[in-house]
Design a protein around this motif. Structure first.
Motif, PDB file in Angstrom:
ATOM      1  N   GLU A  22       0.806  -1.220   0.000  1.00 47.60           N
ATOM      2  CA  GLU A  22       0.000   0.000   0.000  1.00 47.60           C
ATOM      3  C   GLU A  22       0.842   1.273   0.000  1.00 47.60           C
ATOM      4  O   GLU A  22       0.309   2.361  -0.173  1.00 47.60           O
ATOM      5  N   SER A  23       2.152   1.131   0.189  1.00 39.98           N
ATOM      6  CA  SER A  23       3.025   2.314   0.241  1.00 39.98           C
ATOM      7  C   SER A  23       3.359   2.866  -1.133  1.00 39.98           C
ATOM      8  O   SER A  23       3.710   4.040  -1.269  1.00 39.98           O
ATOM      9  N   GLY A  24       3.292   2.024  -2.152  1.00 45.19           N
ATOM     10  CA  GLY A  24       3.758   2.422  -3.476  1.00 45.19           C
ATOM     11  C   GLY A  24       5.209   2.086  -3.726  1.00 45.19           C
ATOM     12  O   GLY A  24       5.690   2.159  -4.863  1.00 45.19           O
ATOM     13  N   VAL A  25       5.960   1.704  -2.686  1.00 44.84           N
ATOM     14  CA  VAL A  25       7.385   1.420  -2.827  1.00 44.84           C
ATOM     15  C   VAL A  25       7.668   0.256  -3.780  1.00 44.84           C
ATOM     16  O   VAL A  25       8.613   0.334  -4.585  1.00 44.84           O
ATOM     17  N   PRO A  26       6.900  -0.838  -3.759  1.00 48.78           N
ATOM     18  CA  PRO A  26       7.196  -1.928  -4.707  1.00 48.78           C
ATOM     19  C   PRO A  26       7.172  -1.493  -6.163  1.00 48.78           C
ATOM     20  O   PRO A  26       7.916  -2.025  -6.996  1.00 48.78           O
ATOM     21  N   ALA A  27       6.326  -0.525  -6.492  1.00 45.55           N
ATOM     22  CA  ALA A  27       6.285  -0.025  -7.873  1.00 45.55           C
ATOM     23  C   ALA A  27       7.604   0.623  -8.273  1.00 45.55           C
ATOM     24  O   ALA A  27       7.902   0.756  -9.469  1.00 45.55           O
ATOM     25  N   LEU A  28       8.402   1.012  -7.278  1.00 43.28           N
ATOM     26  CA  LEU A  28       9.684   1.672  -7.513  1.00 43.28           C
ATOM     27  C   LEU A  28      10.863   0.760  -7.202  1.00 43.28           C
ATOM     28  O   LEU A  28      12.004   1.224  -7.117  1.00 43.28           O
ATOM     29  N   THR A  29      10.601  -0.529  -7.014  1.00 42.52           N
ATOM     30  CA  THR A  29      11.627  -1.470  -6.585  1.00 42.52           C
ATOM     31  C   THR A  29      11.684  -2.647  -7.555  1.00 42.52           C
ATOM     32  O   THR A  29      10.686  -3.340  -7.756  1.00 42.52           O
ATOM     33  N   GLY A  30      12.869  -2.887  -8.142  1.00 45.45           N
ATOM     34  CA  GLY A  30      13.039  -3.965  -9.106  1.00 45.45           C
ATOM     35  C   GLY A  30      13.589  -3.432 -10.416  1.00 45.45           C
ATOM     36  O   GLY A  30      13.766  -2.224 -10.590  1.00 45.45           O
ATOM     37  N   PHE A  31      13.876  -4.344 -11.338  1.00 43.39           N
ATOM     38  CA  PHE A  31      14.343  -3.937 -12.660  1.00 43.39           C
ATOM     39  C   PHE A  31      13.186  -3.332 -13.458  1.00 43.39           C
ATOM     40  O   PHE A  31      12.035  -3.737 -13.289  1.00 43.39           O
ATOM     41  N   PRO A  32      13.465  -2.373 -14.348  1.00 39.87           N
ATOM     42  CA  PRO A  32      12.389  -1.766 -15.146  1.00 39.87           C
ATOM     43  C   PRO A  32      11.562  -2.792 -15.911  1.00 39.87           C
ATOM     44  O   PRO A  32      10.346  -2.635 -16.049  1.00 39.87           O
ATOM     45  N   SER A  33      12.216  -3.831 -16.412  1.00 44.62           N
ATOM     46  CA  SER A  33      11.509  -4.830 -17.205  1.00 44.62           C
ATOM     47  C   SER A  33      11.080  -6.044 -16.389  1.00 44.62           C
ATOM     48  O   SER A  33      10.514  -6.988 -16.942  1.00 44.62           O
ATOM     49  N   GLY A  34      11.348  -6.014 -15.081  1.00 43.75           N
ATOM     50  CA  GLY A  34      11.013  -7.144 -14.230  1.00 43.75           C
ATOM     51  C   GLY A  34       9.823  -6.846 -13.342  1.00 43.75           C
ATOM     52  O   GLY A  34       9.195  -5.787 -13.440  1.00 43.75           O
ATOM     53  N   PRO A  35       9.494  -7.789 -12.448  1.00 47.10           N
ATOM     54  CA  PRO A  35       8.342  -7.602 -11.573  1.00 47.10           C
ATOM     55  C   PRO A  35       8.610  -6.582 -10.477  1.00 47.10           C
ATOM     56  O   PRO A  35       9.766  -6.307 -10.131  1.00 47.10           O
ATOM     57  N   ALA A  36       7.552  -6.013  -9.948  1.00 40.79           N
ATOM     58  CA  ALA A  36       7.672  -5.188  -8.750  1.00 40.79           C
ATOM     59  C   ALA A  36       8.072  -6.099  -7.593  1.00 40.79           C
ATOM     60  O   ALA A  36       7.734  -7.287  -7.567  1.00 40.79           O
ATOM     61  N   LEU A  37       8.794  -5.548  -6.630  1.00 40.92           N
ATOM     62  CA  LEU A  37       9.315  -6.359  -5.535  1.00 40.92           C
ATOM     63  C   LEU A  37       8.907  -5.783  -4.184  1.00 40.92           C
ATOM     64  O   LEU A  37       8.944  -4.567  -3.974  1.00 40.92           O
ATOM     65  N   ILE A  38       8.519  -6.676  -3.271  1.00 43.53           N
ATOM     66  CA  ILE A  38       8.335  -6.302  -1.865  1.00 43.53           C
ATOM     67  C   ILE A  38       9.715  -6.293  -1.227  1.00 43.53           C
ATOM     68  O   ILE A  38      10.408  -7.314  -1.218  1.00 43.53           O
ATOM     69  N   PRO A  39      10.171  -5.163  -0.697  1.00 43.97           N
ATOM     70  CA  PRO A  39      11.526  -5.091  -0.139  1.00 43.97           C
ATOM     71  C   PRO A  39      11.648  -5.845   1.181  1.00 43.97           C
ATOM     72  O   PRO A  39      10.648  -6.224   1.801  1.00 43.97           O
ATOM     73  N   PRO A  40      12.865  -6.028   1.642  1.00 45.26           N
ATOM     74  CA  PRO A  40      13.071  -6.589   2.981  1.00 45.26           C
ATOM     75  C   PRO A  40      12.755  -5.550   4.046  1.00 45.26           C
ATOM     76  O   PRO A  40      12.626  -4.359   3.770  1.00 45.26           O
TER      77      PRO A  40
END
Length: 403
Positions: A22-40
């Motif tokens: 819900e933070s929006g951070v996963p949309a900014l985390t990961g490779f541009p062409s890869g999946p969004a990532l939930i950070p540690p």
């Protein structure tokens, strides 16, 4: 492990993932062409805990979602995830001889400084030579050279320091805040104090205006709406005296400078706190360190990175150390010693980040884009003042002549 303990751990993990989503951070985390990532880690959860506390401290006057604050700059700038390049593209994660490091090139003079760091002639694009040098040099050598030259860079390494904890809650409405900070962390703290009813006076010098003024106008207006702006030159004896008088009139001072820089202005944080004031000192790695840093390289070097399937480190969010630190600083500013004395808060941005890295929540988790919330803009309240707009008015109110 008991069933109860297992259920509690499962609930904690679910909350961590939900807060990140819900933070929006996963949309900014990961490779541009890869999946969004939930950070540690639990940074989004911690951010929400901070704003819940602020809502309670202000009697509900300030109700914000801390997790959403982590991405609101990206919502204004349109930044996207870049993998080993930061959302703003000014910082990179590069391999060293013994690991990985984060290196920023955000300021106009950084290409020259990076050239000096690696012993090369300055060029328009420093990155190929910097990457080549790092591959044959250890992270510790990078950190040493970066500190000497004032470069925002460092190896990814664990940080054991912890941020300070708040004291007795206190209201800040009608208190005077003098804000020397720039960019995001300190201004976010000032913004939250202003929403809580404090009077915020932003102070800049003629030669060092806030670099965020050159950034996205809507984001600058969001953080500085309703504040006052004073410009004073500490190199001018009269204005230097006016600067000291303005600080002496404050209840809270916010700054993000190394102590020696403040001493050059004739300002003494410890003396201010000893006289009963609250001094918020935000630095990359604590007041005892001369290292500098920005939100992206500080977060990554403190260990807040996602990991690709091949263990390549990836940036988490957009300069996430900045909003995390701004929230932390605001909570600390809304507290004070029980005996009514002053307080000097030494807030290390790297320590703030490290405190969110719960070893039990260390995994990077891919997530479908449909399950995450995109970064969103908040509506600014009030207009941001032009630089120096209120100098004469504020000094006249204090009975001070700047010249």
């Amino acid at each position: 492990m008991s069933d109860t303990s297992g259920e509690a751990a499962s609930n904690t993990t679910a909350r961590r993932i939900l807060d990140w989503a819900e933070s929006g951070v996963p949309a900014l985390t990961g490779f541009p062409s890869g999946p969004a990532l939930i950070p540690p880690g639990v940074a989004a959860t911690v951010a929400r805990e901070h704003t819940t506390r602020i809502a309670a401290l202000t009697g509900g006057r300030v109700r914000l979602d801390g997790a959403r604050l982590l991405t609101e700059r990206a919502a204004c700038t349109g930044s996207t995830r870049g993998g080993t390049r930061s959302a703003g593209r000014a910082c990179r994660l590069l391999p060293t001889a013994d690991g990985w490091a984060a290196v920023s090139c955000a300021r106009p003079d950084d290409p020259v400084l990076l050239a000096a760091l690696i012993g090369r002639d300055a060029v328009d694009d420093p990155w190929p030579a910097v990457a080549e040098w790092l591959r044959t040099h250890p992270g510790a050598e990078l950190a040493e050279r970066a500190e000497l030259l004032g470069v925002a860079a460092g190896p990814i390494a664990p940080v054991s320091a912890k941020p300070p904890q708040p004291l007795r809650p206190r209201p800040v409405d009608n208190l005077r805040v003098v804000d020397f900070s720039a960019l995001w962390a300190g201004p976010l703290c000032a913004h939250l104090l202003g929403l809580a009813g404090a009077r915020v006076i932003k102070v800049e010098t003629p030669t060092r205006p806030d670099g965020a003024r050159r950034g996205e106008p809507g984001f600058y207006r969001l953080l500085h709406g309703g504040h006052e702006s004073v410009v004073l030159d500490p190199g001018d004896p009269g204005q230097r005296r006016a600067l000291r008088e303005l600080v002496a009139s404050a209840d809270i001072v916010i700054e993000a400078s190394r102590p020696r820089a403040l001493a050059g202005f004739g300002l003494d944080a410890r003396a201010f706190a000893d006289a009963g004031g609250t001094w918020i000192s935000i630095t990359a790695h604590g007041r005892a360190s001369n290292r500098i840093g920005f939100g992206d390289d500080i977060a990554a070097s403190a260990g807040l990175v996602a990991r690709a399937s091949d263990d390549t480190p990836l940036f988490v969010g957009d300069a996430i150390a900045d909003p995390l630190t701004g929230l932390t600083a605001a909570v600390l500013a809304m507290s004070a010693p029980a005996d009514g004395s002053g307080q000097l808060w030494d807030i290390s941005m790297s320590a703030v980040v490290a405190a969110t890295l719960d070893p039990g929540a260390a995994a990077t988790v891919p997530i479908d884009e449909s399950h995450i919330v995109a970064p969103a803009r908040r509506v600014a309240t009030g207009t941001a003042p032009e630089s120096g707009r209120d100098t004469a008015t504020v000094l006249a109110e204090l009975g001070v002549r700047p010249g």
